[in-house]
Write a protein that holds these residues in place. Sequence first.
Motif, PDB file in Angstrom:
ATOM      1  N   HIS A 154     137.122  12.600  -0.388  1.00 51.91           N
ATOM      2  CA  HIS A 154     135.801  11.957  -0.455  1.00 51.91           C
ATOM      3  C   HIS A 154     134.739  12.986  -0.845  1.00 51.91           C
ATOM      4  O   HIS A 154     133.859  12.714  -1.671  1.00 51.91           O
ATOM      5  CB  HIS A 154     135.422  11.379   0.908  1.00 51.91           C
ATOM      6  N   LEU A 155     134.819  14.156  -0.223  1.00 55.33           N
ATOM      7  CA  LEU A 155     133.803  15.191  -0.450  1.00 55.33           C
ATOM      8  C   LEU A 155     133.936  15.778  -1.849  1.00 55.33           C
ATOM      9  O   LEU A 155     132.927  16.100  -2.495  1.00 55.33           O
ATOM     10  CB  LEU A 155     133.933  16.274   0.619  1.00 55.33           C
ATOM     11  N   MET A 156     135.159  15.935  -2.320  1.00 48.71           N
ATOM     12  CA  MET A 156     135.367  16.430  -3.686  1.00 48.71           C
ATOM     13  C   MET A 156     134.770  15.456  -4.703  1.00 48.71           C
ATOM     14  O   MET A 156     134.119  15.856  -5.668  1.00 48.71           O
ATOM     15  CB  MET A 156     136.868  16.626  -3.941  1.00 48.71           C
ATOM     16  N   PHE A 157     134.987  14.159  -4.470  1.00 54.40           N
ATOM     17  CA  PHE A 157     134.408  13.147  -5.359  1.00 54.40           C
ATOM     18  C   PHE A 157     132.881  13.190  -5.304  1.00 54.40           C
ATOM     19  O   PHE A 157     132.203  13.171  -6.339  1.00 54.40           O
ATOM     20  CB  PHE A 157     134.914  11.754  -4.966  1.00 54.40           C
ATOM     21  N   LEU A 158     132.318  13.258  -4.097  1.00 49.47           N
ATOM     22  CA  LEU A 158     130.859  13.257  -3.967  1.00 49.47           C
ATOM     23  C   LEU A 158     130.235  14.495  -4.593  1.00 49.47           C
ATOM     24  O   LEU A 158     129.147  14.423  -5.184  1.00 49.47           O
ATOM     25  CB  LEU A 158     130.475  13.148  -2.489  1.00 49.47           C
ATOM     26  N   SER A 159     130.896  15.646  -4.478  1.00 46.26           N
ATOM     27  CA  SER A 159     130.384  16.857  -5.129  1.00 46.26           C
ATOM     28  C   SER A 159     130.336  16.668  -6.641  1.00 46.26           C
ATOM     29  O   SER A 159     129.327  16.990  -7.295  1.00 46.26           O
ATOM     30  CB  SER A 159     131.266  18.065  -4.780  1.00 46.26           C
ATOM     31  N   ALA A 160     131.422  16.137  -7.199  1.00 45.96           N
ATOM     32  CA  ALA A 160     131.455  15.920  -8.650  1.00 45.96           C
ATOM     33  C   ALA A 160     130.450  14.852  -9.069  1.00 45.96           C
ATOM     34  O   ALA A 160     129.799  14.964 -10.118  1.00 45.96           O
ATOM     35  CB  ALA A 160     132.868  15.522  -9.076  1.00 45.96           C
ATOM     36  N   TYR A 161     130.296  13.828  -8.253  1.00 46.22           N
ATOM     37  CA  TYR A 161     129.345  12.756  -8.555  1.00 46.22           C
ATOM     38  C   TYR A 161     127.918  13.302  -8.527  1.00 46.22           C
ATOM     39  O   TYR A 161     127.103  12.996  -9.415  1.00 46.22           O
ATOM     40  CB  TYR A 161     129.507  11.624  -7.545  1.00 46.22           C
ATOM     41  N   ALA A 162     127.597  14.112  -7.509  1.00 46.65           N
ATOM     42  CA  ALA A 162     126.260  14.710  -7.412  1.00 46.65           C
ATOM     43  C   ALA A 162     125.958  15.555  -8.629  1.00 46.65           C
ATOM     44  O   ALA A 162     124.847  15.515  -9.179  1.00 46.65           O
ATOM     45  CB  ALA A 162     126.162  15.554  -6.139  1.00 46.65           C
ATOM     46  N   HIS A 163     126.943  16.324  -9.069  1.00 45.49           N
ATOM     47  CA  HIS A 163     126.768  17.205 -10.222  1.00 45.49           C
ATOM     48  C   HIS A 163     126.618  16.404 -11.516  1.00 45.49           C
ATOM     49  O   HIS A 163     125.739  16.698 -12.336  1.00 45.49           O
ATOM     50  CB  HIS A 163     127.980  18.134 -10.315  1.00 45.49           C
ATOM     51  N   ASP A 166     123.412  13.810 -11.169  1.00 42.22           N
ATOM     52  CA  ASP A 166     122.176  14.352 -10.607  1.00 42.22           C
ATOM     53  C   ASP A 166     121.731  13.521  -9.399  1.00 42.22           C
ATOM     54  O   ASP A 166     120.605  13.028  -9.328  1.00 42.22           O
ATOM     55  CB  ASP A 166     121.071  14.375 -11.669  1.00 42.22           C
ATOM     56  N   GLN A 167     122.662  13.375  -8.443  1.00 39.30           N
ATOM     57  CA  GLN A 167     122.432  12.529  -7.281  1.00 39.30           C
ATOM     58  C   GLN A 167     122.386  13.410  -6.025  1.00 39.30           C
ATOM     59  O   GLN A 167     123.417  13.716  -5.422  1.00 39.30           O
ATOM     60  CB  GLN A 167     123.548  11.488  -7.175  1.00 39.30           C
ATOM     61  N   PRO A 168     121.194  13.871  -5.621  1.00 41.62           N
ATOM     62  CA  PRO A 168     121.106  14.797  -4.488  1.00 41.62           C
ATOM     63  C   PRO A 168     121.606  14.207  -3.172  1.00 41.62           C
ATOM     64  O   PRO A 168     122.104  14.940  -2.311  1.00 41.62           O
ATOM     65  CB  PRO A 168     119.620  15.153  -4.423  1.00 41.62           C
ATOM     66  N   GLN A 169     121.514  12.886  -2.999  1.00 37.73           N
ATOM     67  CA  GLN A 169     121.984  12.299  -1.749  1.00 37.73           C
ATOM     68  C   GLN A 169     123.487  12.488  -1.582  1.00 37.73           C
ATOM     69  O   GLN A 169     123.981  12.695  -0.471  1.00 37.73           O
ATOM     70  CB  GLN A 169     121.631  10.808  -1.679  1.00 37.73           C
ATOM     71  N   ALA A 170     124.222  12.429  -2.684  1.00 39.46           N
ATOM     72  CA  ALA A 170     125.672  12.644  -2.609  1.00 39.46           C
ATOM     73  C   ALA A 170     125.969  14.051  -2.115  1.00 39.46           C
ATOM     74  O   ALA A 170     126.853  14.262  -1.274  1.00 39.46           O
ATOM     75  CB  ALA A 170     126.309  12.404  -3.976  1.00 39.46           C
ATOM     76  N   LEU A 171     125.223  15.019  -2.625  1.00 40.50           N
ATOM     77  CA  LEU A 171     125.429  16.401  -2.179  1.00 40.50           C
ATOM     78  C   LEU A 171     124.993  16.569  -0.728  1.00 40.50           C
ATOM     79  O   LEU A 171     125.627  17.316   0.031  1.00 40.50           O
ATOM     80  CB  LEU A 171     124.664  17.365  -3.087  1.00 40.50           C
ATOM     81  N   ASP A 172     123.939  15.879  -0.316  1.00 39.54           N
ATOM     82  CA  ASP A 172     123.514  15.941   1.087  1.00 39.54           C
ATOM     83  C   ASP A 172     124.615  15.454   2.016  1.00 39.54           C
ATOM     84  O   ASP A 172     124.840  16.020   3.094  1.00 39.54           O
ATOM     85  CB  ASP A 172     122.258  15.093   1.302  1.00 39.54           C
ATOM     86  N   MET A 173     125.333  14.399   1.618  1.00 35.84           N
ATOM     87  CA  MET A 173     126.435  13.885   2.439  1.00 35.84           C
ATOM     88  C   MET A 173     127.548  14.924   2.552  1.00 35.84           C
ATOM     89  O   MET A 173     128.149  15.100   3.620  1.00 35.84           O
ATOM     90  CB  MET A 173     126.969  12.587   1.843  1.00 35.84           C
ATOM     91  N   VAL A 174     127.824  15.595   1.447  1.00 36.34           N
ATOM     92  CA  VAL A 174     128.852  16.646   1.457  1.00 36.34           C
ATOM     93  C   VAL A 174     128.441  17.764   2.400  1.00 36.34           C
ATOM     94  O   VAL A 174     129.221  18.194   3.269  1.00 36.34           O
ATOM     95  CB  VAL A 174     129.077  17.196   0.039  1.00 36.34           C
ATOM     96  N   ARG A 175     127.221  18.239   2.258  1.00 33.72           N
ATOM     97  CA  ARG A 175     126.766  19.372   3.060  1.00 33.72           C
ATOM     98  C   ARG A 175     126.761  19.035   4.541  1.00 33.72           C
ATOM     99  O   ARG A 175     127.238  19.831   5.373  1.00 33.72           O
ATOM    100  CB  ARG A 175     125.370  19.814   2.606  1.00 33.72           C
ATOM    101  N   SER A 176     126.240  17.870   4.879  1.00 32.31           N
ATOM    102  CA  SER A 176     126.185  17.481   6.289  1.00 32.31           C
ATOM    103  C   SER A 176     127.585  17.392   6.885  1.00 32.31           C
ATOM    104  O   SER A 176     127.836  17.881   7.999  1.00 32.31           O
ATOM    105  CB  SER A 176     125.474  16.132   6.418  1.00 32.31           C
ATOM    106  N   THR A 177     128.507  16.786   6.156  1.00 29.94           N
ATOM    107  CA  THR A 177     129.870  16.628   6.677  1.00 29.94           C
ATOM    108  C   THR A 177     130.556  17.979   6.843  1.00 29.94           C
ATOM    109  O   THR A 177     131.161  18.260   7.890  1.00 29.94           O
ATOM    110  CB  THR A 177     130.689  15.726   5.738  1.00 29.94           C
TER     111      THR A 177
END
Length: 632
Positions: A154-163, A166-177
């Motif tokens: 899930h986190l690998m997908f969200l990191s790639a999606y954020a990149h 340009d979706q900062p919320q996706a990266l925020d979810m990764v960082r928090s988790t």
Amino acid sequence: MERESFEDEEVAALLNEYFVPIKVDREERPDIDNLYMAYCQALTGQGGWPLTVLLTPEQKPFYAGTYFPKQTKYGRIGMIDMLTQIREKWKHERERIVEAGDAIVQRMNEFKAESEPGSFDEEILHRAYQTLASSFDEQYGGFGGAPKFPTPHHLMFLSAYAHTYDQPQALDMVRSTLEHMHRGGIYDHVGFGFARYSTDQQWLVPHFEKMLYDNALLAIAYTDAYSLTSDEQYARVAEEIFTYVLRDMTSPEGAFYSAEDADSEGVEGKFYVFDRDEIEDVLGLEAMHTYCNVYDISPEGNFEGANIPNLIARTISDIAEERDLNELALRTDLEEYRQKLFDYREQRIHPFKDDKVLVSWNGMMIAALARASKRLQKPEYAQAATRAVDFIWQTMFREDGRLMARYREGHVAFPAYVDDYAYLIWGLLELYEATGDSRYIAYATTLKSQLISLFWDEEQGGFYFSGAEGDPLISRTKEIYDGAMPSGNSVAAWVLARLAAMTNDDELRAYAERILDAFAGSVKQYPAGYTMLMLAGMQIMNGTEEIVVSGKVEDMQYQQMLAEVQKAYRPFATLLFNESGVAGEATRKLLPHLQDKQSTSEAMTYICEGFVCHAPVTTLEALTEALQPKRS
């Protein structure tokens, strides 16, 4: 259940007299586990382990369940009563049981045929992201409530999606988790590494079992987060995971063991927990106060009267700021205390180590080490990955060239499954990008050919779980759901798309695309359950970027350019080494399209997108600028 029933003489006598009891290691025989878990879910509406299935002599299931106590209690039928009733029915109503087994198999085969094909499109990616966002735990990170699993894909997908978007919320979810998992008790703050899952919402109390695959995939997730953010804490956690794996989970030959049990001396977690007096004895009074204050150690305990070290309440940075302490000095002291507690803990009776070597899980750890070697510029990780590949290549093939799945104590067994092929190819591609050694592309190409010939479904598309020549089970299953581990089909789509990009193989790319379309109709119903497949879809949609570094290997600028590309977070780009002269001939023989991208003088980097190559970049500054994210 093992203690209550299988090691009980009364149950054993009943089993041995009237049944043929077969105990399956689901890690060695995932084909059997996948098949009969599907039947259990169809029969009962739910699944899980331990899995108990009763079969006719033709392998057809007619009764299934999960946990059975010895005696019937709390509304749950016991093993004695269940086996006695089944024995009587088999004696007097065998024909009805056989008919029921036939009907179940027919119904399941019809259900399998209903797996919906479709067209995989970008909208599926956005829906996967939105579904994860809706289930995200804002307080503690992760998704859903207890029990909580890491699900690093899930986190690998969200990191790639954020990149990509340009979706900062996706990266925020990764960082928090990532931050909350590391702070919790699911992380071993004394010996490093992650436990399998948390029994509570805040990641405090783990199921203490440690799995190789969890630690491999989490190391990738932390490494990616470091590449995206340059936050050193993520690099530190990834390196600690590798410290644990290379210290405790690596065989003398360089392969990786599978797991460590949760129990020691028959008590779950006993090896990992501490009481306050122990810590005082090990550290002394003053150091004990500091350590206990930081890691939530109290006289009453936070787990069944004992303590799981954790940082849930406050981080080390928070404590340094509150007490007006130098953070580096505090971390230095805490590391000294950790090492003393680790040495003390090593004297305890260790949990059982499952020392079998599984190719699929080794492939994951090879991929993790190789990716970290690139991103963190740590060649020692690539060296460890190389040892594991060498072991597999020298040990785990039959004389006819067929890859095998498991090694233990000198014995190789079981023809490899689709997961073994897919994960090992992943590791090989990462290792090529870490080392430039072209033999890893050659290895990956060999495995790709076996993967397609042994597992591909010509009619419906996608890969079967077991090979065409495997043990004759009543049905060949296909796995696509990305559960605790990503499915073989998801990883296969990912790696075939990457290998196609490296080799300019349009036919191979078509296989990857057909996997996506073969399952698209089913995946659309809940795309967040297929996040590794989402990564594969993003790879196909975005993966036409090729970065070729050309020059003399001894040239400083060549090495600097290579490092710059390796460190960059470019999740869908392929990196190719094109060393000048004889050194690069083996690579150019495998990849003829590199012939026109050689450099005879200065080092240069070619960046090609959409099959169009821009003018080569000839300075490090220009390369750094060119590697900045480009948003979709």
